[in-house]
Design a protein around this motif. Structure first.
Motif, PDB file in Angstrom:
ATOM      1  N   VAL A 214      32.681 -20.038 -31.115  1.00  0.00           N
ATOM      2  CA  VAL A 214      31.861 -21.036 -30.778  1.00  0.00           C
ATOM      3  C   VAL A 214      31.645 -20.996 -29.146  1.00  0.00           C
ATOM      4  O   VAL A 214      30.498 -21.055 -28.713  1.00  0.00           O
ATOM      5  N   PHE A 215      32.788 -20.741 -28.381  1.00  0.00           N
ATOM      6  CA  PHE A 215      32.510 -20.665 -26.978  1.00  0.00           C
ATOM      7  C   PHE A 215      31.962 -19.546 -26.525  1.00  0.00           C
ATOM      8  O   PHE A 215      31.657 -19.315 -25.368  1.00  0.00           O
ATOM      9  N   THR A 216      32.086 -18.298 -27.137  1.00  0.00           N
ATOM     10  CA  THR A 216      31.529 -17.058 -26.488  1.00  0.00           C
ATOM     11  C   THR A 216      30.151 -16.942 -27.037  1.00  0.00           C
ATOM     12  O   THR A 216      29.415 -16.233 -26.328  1.00  0.00           O
ATOM     13  N   SER A 217      29.490 -17.459 -28.365  1.00  0.00           N
ATOM     14  CA  SER A 217      28.284 -17.147 -28.761  1.00  0.00           C
ATOM     15  C   SER A 217      27.186 -18.547 -28.513  1.00  0.00           C
ATOM     16  O   SER A 217      26.077 -18.210 -28.662  1.00  0.00           O
ATOM     17  N   MET A 218      27.792 -19.466 -28.160  1.00  0.00           N
ATOM     18  CA  MET A 218      27.113 -20.891 -27.924  1.00  0.00           C
ATOM     19  C   MET A 218      27.291 -21.277 -26.662  1.00  0.00           C
ATOM     20  O   MET A 218      28.241 -22.050 -26.386  1.00  0.00           O
ATOM     21  N   PRO A 219      26.570 -20.792 -25.674  1.00  0.00           N
ATOM     22  CA  PRO A 219      26.687 -21.079 -24.135  1.00  0.00           C
ATOM     23  C   PRO A 219      26.560 -22.717 -23.707  1.00  0.00           C
ATOM     24  O   PRO A 219      27.079 -23.130 -22.952  1.00  0.00           O
ATOM     25  N   ASP A 220      25.757 -23.442 -24.563  1.00  0.00           N
ATOM     26  CA  ASP A 220      25.726 -24.740 -24.288  1.00  0.00           C
ATOM     27  C   ASP A 220      26.737 -25.788 -24.816  1.00  0.00           C
ATOM     28  O   ASP A 220      26.785 -26.800 -24.528  1.00  0.00           O
ATOM     29  N   ILE A 221      27.694 -25.058 -25.498  1.00  0.00           N
ATOM     30  CA  ILE A 221      28.820 -25.964 -26.122  1.00  0.00           C
ATOM     31  C   ILE A 221      29.787 -26.329 -25.096  1.00  0.00           C
ATOM     32  O   ILE A 221      30.323 -25.481 -24.314  1.00  0.00           O
ATOM     33  N   VAL A 222      30.047 -27.654 -25.082  1.00  0.00           N
ATOM     34  CA  VAL A 222      30.976 -28.437 -23.925  1.00  0.00           C
ATOM     35  C   VAL A 222      32.229 -28.590 -24.597  1.00  0.00           C
ATOM     36  O   VAL A 222      33.142 -28.331 -23.827  1.00  0.00           O
ATOM     37  N   ARG A 223      32.353 -28.818 -25.915  1.00  0.00           N
ATOM     38  CA  ARG A 223      33.647 -29.213 -26.592  1.00  0.00           C
ATOM     39  C   ARG A 223      33.457 -28.955 -28.066  1.00  0.00           C
ATOM     40  O   ARG A 223      32.386 -29.153 -28.438  1.00  0.00           O
ATOM     41  N   PHE A 224      34.556 -28.802 -28.698  1.00  0.00           N
ATOM     42  CA  PHE A 224      34.546 -28.599 -30.086  1.00  0.00           C
ATOM     43  C   PHE A 224      35.625 -29.508 -30.890  1.00  0.00           C
ATOM     44  O   PHE A 224      36.735 -29.667 -30.387  1.00  0.00           O
ATOM     45  N   GLU A 225      35.277 -29.980 -31.816  1.00  0.00           N
ATOM     46  CA  GLU A 225      35.954 -31.323 -32.203  1.00  0.00           C
ATOM     47  C   GLU A 225      36.166 -31.062 -33.841  1.00  0.00           C
ATOM     48  O   GLU A 225      35.386 -30.437 -34.675  1.00  0.00           O
ATOM     49  N   GLY A 226      37.238 -31.661 -34.583  1.00  0.00           N
ATOM     50  CA  GLY A 226      37.643 -31.709 -35.634  1.00  0.00           C
ATOM     51  C   GLY A 226      38.239 -33.048 -36.015  1.00  0.00           C
ATOM     52  O   GLY A 226      38.853 -33.499 -35.189  1.00  0.00           O
ATOM     53  N   GLN A 227      38.379 -33.298 -37.222  1.00  0.00           N
ATOM     54  CA  GLN A 227      39.034 -34.407 -37.688  1.00  0.00           C
ATOM     55  C   GLN A 227      39.768 -34.255 -38.933  1.00  0.00           C
ATOM     56  O   GLN A 227      39.453 -33.363 -39.697  1.00  0.00           O
ATOM     57  N   THR A 228      40.777 -34.944 -39.098  1.00  0.00           N
ATOM     58  CA  THR A 228      41.721 -34.829 -40.322  1.00  0.00           C
ATOM     59  C   THR A 228      42.311 -36.133 -40.620  1.00  0.00           C
ATOM     60  O   THR A 228      42.145 -37.163 -39.655  1.00  0.00           O
ATOM     61  N   ARG A 229      42.680 -36.106 -41.791  1.00  0.00           N
ATOM     62  CA  ARG A 229      43.291 -37.456 -42.259  1.00  0.00           C
ATOM     63  C   ARG A 229      44.886 -37.675 -41.577  1.00  0.00           C
ATOM     64  O   ARG A 229      45.418 -36.737 -41.232  1.00  0.00           O
ATOM     65  N   GLU A 230      45.248 -38.964 -41.256  1.00  0.00           N
ATOM     66  CA  GLU A 230      46.587 -39.012 -40.487  1.00  0.00           C
ATOM     67  C   GLU A 230      47.738 -38.447 -41.145  1.00  0.00           C
ATOM     68  O   GLU A 230      48.570 -38.052 -40.490  1.00  0.00           O
ATOM     69  N   ASP A 231      47.820 -38.205 -42.458  1.00  0.00           N
ATOM     70  CA  ASP A 231      48.823 -37.736 -43.331  1.00  0.00           C
ATOM     71  C   ASP A 231      48.781 -36.239 -43.402  1.00  0.00           C
ATOM     72  O   ASP A 231      49.863 -35.507 -44.010  1.00  0.00           O
ATOM     73  N   ASN A 232      47.800 -35.636 -42.849  1.00  0.00           N
ATOM     74  CA  ASN A 232      47.685 -34.215 -42.909  1.00  0.00           C
ATOM     75  C   ASN A 232      48.406 -33.555 -41.815  1.00  0.00           C
ATOM     76  O   ASN A 232      47.962 -33.191 -40.720  1.00  0.00           O
ATOM     77  N   ILE A 233      49.825 -33.688 -41.788  1.00  0.00           N
ATOM     78  CA  ILE A 233      50.468 -33.203 -40.550  1.00  0.00           C
ATOM     79  C   ILE A 233      50.471 -31.682 -40.434  1.00  0.00           C
ATOM     80  O   ILE A 233      50.295 -31.245 -39.301  1.00  0.00           O
TER      81      ILE A 233
END
Length: 179
Positions: free
Chosen positions: A104-123
């Motif tokens: 993401v950060f080397t091939s997409m120069p306009d990306i400021v941040r990269f995000e993901g989500q998971t369930r609270e119990d997925n430790i």
């Protein structure tokens, strides 16, 4: 561990359907799927279009999972990560997430941040985020529907381009309004 990512395209439709149908994903909204339920969406380009791009996750030339970048028109894309049942618990998630950040950060120069989500119990995934340099940014109470009709919190993590580049984590002040 030598993780590489290979873009998924229309020629991979059958392999994508087979991978998703032959593995379970206990912490996803849909924990398992059938060939018949998957095939139409995959063949229509669900994992390769203007907003989304899927990748095979390879370890030393062997496919161990799949990752999908979403919201690619935004400056903050999200991802979904799914390792095959037999490849979990061995550190591949952290290596795959680091490879995704590099992509993401080397091939997409306009990306400021990269995000993901998971369930609270997925430790395991929550620890994977932290090992890969992500920071917890949100805890959406009862934000994740479960297969049994219940709800759990959805926990969001992100990494900033500047943090990825400098191998640091910019802290977040959770109590900024408290004096």
């Amino acid at each position: 561990m030598h993780i590489t990512l290979r873009a998924i395209g229309s020629d991979d439709a059958d392999a994508v359907v087979e991978f998703l149908a032959s593995n379970t994903f206990p912490f996803h909204v849909l924990t398992s799927s059938t060939l018949g339920s998957l095939r139409p969406g995959v063949q229509a380009g669900r994992f390769w279009n203007e907003e989304t791009q899927g990748y095979w996750i390879d370890d030393a030339g062997h496919c161990i999972g799949m990752a999908v970048l979403q919201d690619l028109r935004d400056d903050t894309p999200m991802f979904d990560l799914g390792l095959g049942d037999s490849h979990r618990g061995r550190g591949a998630g952290t290596a795959a997430l680091r490879a995704l950040c590099a992509l993401v950060f080397t091939s997409m120069p306009d990306i400021v941040r990269f995000e993901g989500q998971t369930r609270e119990d997925n430790i395991a995934m929550r620890r994977t985020f932290l090992r890969a340099g992500f920071l917890k940014e949100a805890h959406y109470r009862l934000g994740w529907p479960t297969a049994d009709g219940g709800r759990l919190a959805s926990v969001a993590y992100s990494i900033l381009r500047q943090d990825w580049e400098s191998n640091t984590v910019t802290p977040l002040d959770w109590d900024d309004l408290l004096d």
